[in-house]
Design an enzyme around this catalytic site. Structure first.
Site, PDB file in Angstrom:
ATOM      1  N   ARG A   1      58.977  -9.378 136.166  1.00 50.57           N
ATOM      2  CA  ARG A   1      58.083  -9.592 135.012  1.00 50.57           C
ATOM      3  C   ARG A   1      58.265 -10.904 134.298  1.00 50.57           C
ATOM      4  O   ARG A   1      57.291 -11.238 133.488  1.00 50.57           O
ATOM      5  CB  ARG A   1      58.330  -8.532 133.989  1.00 50.57           C
ATOM      6  CG  ARG A   1      57.368  -7.111 133.789  1.00 50.57           C
ATOM      7  CD  ARG A   1      58.058  -6.564 132.809  1.00 50.57           C
ATOM      8  NE  ARG A   1      57.361  -5.803 131.962  1.00 50.57           N
ATOM      9  CZ  ARG A   1      56.961  -4.350 132.538  1.00 50.57           C
ATOM     10  NH1 ARG A   1      57.524  -4.087 133.474  1.00 50.57           N
ATOM     11  NH2 ARG A   1      56.347  -3.491 131.607  1.00 50.57           N
TER      12      ARG A   1
ATOM     13  N   ARG B   1      48.157   8.009 127.367  1.00 51.41           N
ATOM     14  CA  ARG B   1      48.863   8.383 128.354  1.00 51.41           C
ATOM     15  C   ARG B   1      50.184   9.463 127.852  1.00 51.41           C
ATOM     16  O   ARG B   1      50.397   9.426 126.690  1.00 51.41           O
ATOM     17  CB  ARG B   1      49.819   7.209 128.774  1.00 51.41           C
ATOM     18  CG  ARG B   1      50.868   7.450 129.977  1.00 51.41           C
ATOM     19  CD  ARG B   1      50.993   6.103 130.859  1.00 51.41           C
ATOM     20  NE  ARG B   1      51.733   5.106 129.940  1.00 51.41           N
ATOM     21  CZ  ARG B   1      52.110   3.870 130.647  1.00 51.41           C
ATOM     22  NH1 ARG B   1      51.997   3.665 131.775  1.00 51.41           N
ATOM     23  NH2 ARG B   1      52.907   3.394 129.914  1.00 51.41           N
TER      24      ARG B   1
HETATM   25  P1  ADP Z   1      54.665  -0.721 131.288  1.00 53.76           P
HETATM   26  O1  ADP Z   1      54.515  -1.380 132.522  1.00 53.76           O
HETATM   27  O2  ADP Z   1      53.658   0.288 131.116  1.00 53.76           O
HETATM   28  O3  ADP Z   1      54.736  -1.644 130.114  1.00 53.76           O
HETATM   29  P2  ADP Z   1      57.547  -0.139 132.021  1.00 53.76           P
HETATM   30  O4  ADP Z   1      57.922   1.581 131.766  1.00 53.76           O
HETATM   31  O5  ADP Z   1      57.261  -0.676 133.083  1.00 53.76           O
HETATM   32  O6  ADP Z   1      55.934   0.303 131.270  1.00 53.76           O
HETATM   33  O7  ADP Z   1      58.328  -0.738 131.003  1.00 53.76           O
HETATM   34  C1  ADP Z   1      58.465  -0.423 129.547  1.00 53.76           C
HETATM   35  C2  ADP Z   1      59.545  -1.602 128.823  1.00 53.76           C
HETATM   36  O8  ADP Z   1      60.640  -1.591 129.490  1.00 53.76           O
HETATM   37  C3  ADP Z   1      58.658  -2.841 128.845  1.00 53.76           C
HETATM   38  O9  ADP Z   1      58.056  -2.748 127.750  1.00 53.76           O
HETATM   39  C4  ADP Z   1      60.481  -3.524 128.695  1.00 53.76           C
HETATM   40  O10 ADP Z   1      60.703  -3.560 127.352  1.00 53.76           O
HETATM   41  C5  ADP Z   1      61.201  -3.043 129.671  1.00 53.76           C
HETATM   42  N1  ADP Z   1      61.280  -3.431 130.880  1.00 53.76           N
HETATM   43  C6  ADP Z   1      60.727  -2.715 132.169  1.00 53.76           C
HETATM   44  N2  ADP Z   1      60.972  -3.772 133.199  1.00 53.76           N
HETATM   45  C7  ADP Z   1      61.199  -4.531 132.589  1.00 53.76           C
HETATM   46  C8  ADP Z   1      61.777  -6.220 133.263  1.00 53.76           C
HETATM   47  N3  ADP Z   1      61.442  -6.280 134.535  1.00 53.76           N
HETATM   48  N4  ADP Z   1      62.037  -7.141 132.381  1.00 53.76           N
HETATM   49  C9  ADP Z   1      62.267  -7.109 131.206  1.00 53.76           C
HETATM   50  N5  ADP Z   1      61.957  -5.860 130.442  1.00 53.76           N
HETATM   51  C10 ADP Z   1      61.524  -4.457 131.273  1.00 53.76           C
END
Ligand code: ADP
Length: 229
Positions: A90, A128
């Site tokens: 990300r 959701r």
């Molecule tokens: P969405 O993609 O719908 O926002 P996720 O479940 O993938 O939902 O992520 C939720 C939260 O988890 C993010 O807002 C962040 O705080 C954290 N998170 C998930 N993946 C990462 C990542 N690769 N790097 C940093 N934070 C992450």
């Protein structure tokens, strides 16, 4: 062949839904950093305590934390034939970390970018619902459970994720725009195989068939960006 797939897209683009459908046809595990982090929070362990406030605010957890989480997960036996990454990488640092990891092992990956209109995303995220037990995702408008408020698979009462509330949704989208969207250009520059699929107005099943056919043909495509149907 190693099936390494990265599902990329904004929050609400349908990555989680596609990944959980895909794991049945690809027979490789679905690795969602969001789900893993939420699991640590649920267990109340040290990592969970450390990331809870960040996640509830809709900001990103530190790169080192997620990099390590993913690396440990990729070392598990079930990930040796391949994996579907959902929500990782990300940030640019995470993408560099992952590319280094893949290249070091001679693994080629496909990046699938699910492209969705901004307004569609906001509507989706606010509708959701998730089963707290098995993680299955629903949407009150586009994908309701058979019985209102209850999971089709286990009958558990569905919940709104803490971070699916309006101000937090806006924060998550802002994080995506500033940190994650630039990765599309990064993947392209680095000559990774990147596929764009329009995910705005399709049912999850129709999108799945497009994603599957892209994955099937993707390994033979030249590196760089391809725009699919
Ligand atoms: P969405 O993609 O719908 O926002 P996720 O479940 O993938 O939902 O992520 C939720 C939260 O988890 C993010 O807002 C962040 O705080 C954290 N998170 C998930 N993946 C990462 C990542 N690769 N790097 C940093 N934070 C992450």
């Amino acid at each position: 062949m190693m099936q390494a797939v990265v599902l990329f897209g904004s929050p609400g683009s349908g990555k989680g839904t596609q990944a959980s459908l895909l794991k049945n046809c690809l027979k490789v595990p679905h690795i969602s950093t969001g789900d893993m982090l939420r699991e640590h929070i649920r267990k109340g362990n040290a990592l969970g305590v450390r990331v809870a406030a960040t996640m509830h605010a809709g900001t990103l957890v530190r790169d080192e934390v997620v990099d390590q989480l993913v690396e440990e997960r990729l070392a598990e036996p079930d990930a040796q034939a391949g994996f579907i990454l959902d929500g990782y990488p990300r940030t640019r640092a995470q993408a560099e970390h992952l590319i280094g990891w893949l290249d070091g092992r001679g693994i080629r990956e496909l990046v699938i970018h699910l492209v969705v209109d901004y307004n569609v995303i906001v509507t989706r995220l606010s509708g959701r619902r998730q089963c707290p037990l098995c993680g299955t995702l629903y949407n009150v408008v586009s994908n309701p459970p058979r019985v209102e408020g209850l999971c089709d698979l286990d009958g558990q009462a569905l919940a709104v994720r803490d971070d699916d509330r309006e101000p937090v949704i806006r924060q998550r989208l802002a994080e995506y725009e500033s940190q994650s969207r630039p990765l599309i250009e990064f993947f392209r520059e680095k000559g990774r195989r990147l596929f764009e699929i329009d995910a705005s107005n399709r049912t999850p099943e129709a999108l799945l068939s497009q994603v599957c056919s892209t994955i099937k043909s993707g390994w033979d495509r030249p590196p760089g960006l391809s725009v699919e149907g």
